[in-house]
Write an enzyme that holds these catalytic residues in place. Structure first.
Site, short mmCIF file in Angstrom:
data_model
loop_
_atom_site.label_atom_id
_atom_site.label_comp_id
_atom_site.label_asym_id
_atom_site.label_seq_id
_atom_site.Cartn_x
_atom_site.Cartn_y
_atom_site.Cartn_z
N GLY A 17 0.77 -1.25 0.00
CA GLY A 17 0.00 0.00 0.00
C GLY A 17 0.80 1.29 0.00
O GLY A 17 0.37 2.29 -0.58
N ASP A 58 -5.32 2.29 10.47
CA ASP A 58 -6.74 2.01 10.68
C ASP A 58 -6.90 1.53 12.13
O ASP A 58 -6.99 2.36 13.04
CB ASP A 58 -7.13 0.96 9.64
CG ASP A 58 -8.60 0.66 9.59
OD1 ASP A 58 -9.40 1.60 9.64
OD2 ASP A 58 -8.97 -0.53 9.49
#
Ligand code: IMP
Ligand code: MG
Length: 179
Positions: free
Chosen positions: A43, A102
């Site tokens: 990512g 997150d």
């Protein structure tokens, strides 16, 4: 725009501006040092390449592949190392570059791992932060954008390995993943 997207959330220009700010922040913090910048794959790859090129500080780079999601949009809790670093972090000032924080589980695990391997210091930089979803007690040292609880894709971030090569960041429609 792709029909699976609700809207463009961050444009290429907005991202570029913030990447420059992050590079200046790191240059100030690491003046006179030679840190090891670690990209958490897959990512962070786009952010990482733009960030290290915007920095003036001489750095070394390394890569680590972590998997936490499979093909769902919920963190599985226990991130797995699929590919480890090739450099030793012992005695090094380490800069960990993430795409998004997150639950914070990945960041917490990587901080403990790298400090446990003898890194001299640990600094975390993330492109995006979803503080409302935090489970682990940890905060990034620098975050480019704080975002709401939406699932986003593009500029390295994926849904089921798709959309990583978009130059902007978009919100994925809920109906795409809430099936
Ligand atoms: P954490 O361990 O829950 O903090 O998960 C961090 C990883 O989850 C990130 O590096 C991403 O790969 C993935 N992730 C979390 N939120 C999103 C999102 O909105 N879009 C794409 N990937 C996400
Ligand atoms: Mg990731």
């Amino acid at each position: 725009m792709n029909e699976n997207f609700q809207c463009v959330y961050l444009s290429e220009e907005q991202i570029k501006e913030k990447v420059k700010e992050a590079a200046v922040w790191l240059d100030n913090r690491f003046a006179g040092k030679n840190p090891l910048c670690i990209s958490v794959l897959k990512g962070s790859v786009m952010f990482f390449c733009d960030l290290v090129r915007a920095m003036k500080t001489p750095v070394q780079i390394d890569f680590m592949t972590i998997s936490s999601y499979g093909s769902s949009t919920q963190s599985s809790g226990m991130p797995k190392i699929l590919m480890d670093l090739s450099e030793s972090v012992e005695g090094r000032d380490v800069i960990l570059v993430e795409d998004i924080i997150d639950s914070g589980n990945t960041l917490l695990k990587l901080r403990d791992l790298l400090l446990g391997r003898g890194a001299k210091s640990f600094t975390s930089v993330t492109l995006l932060d979803k503080p409302s979803r935090r489970k682990a007690d940890i905060k990034p040292d620098f975050s480019c954008f704080e975002i709401a609880d939406e699932f986003i894709v593009g500029y390295g971030l994926d849904y089921d390995q798709q959309y990583r090569n978009l130059p902007y960041i978009a919100i994925l429609k809920r109906e795409v993943y809430e099936k």
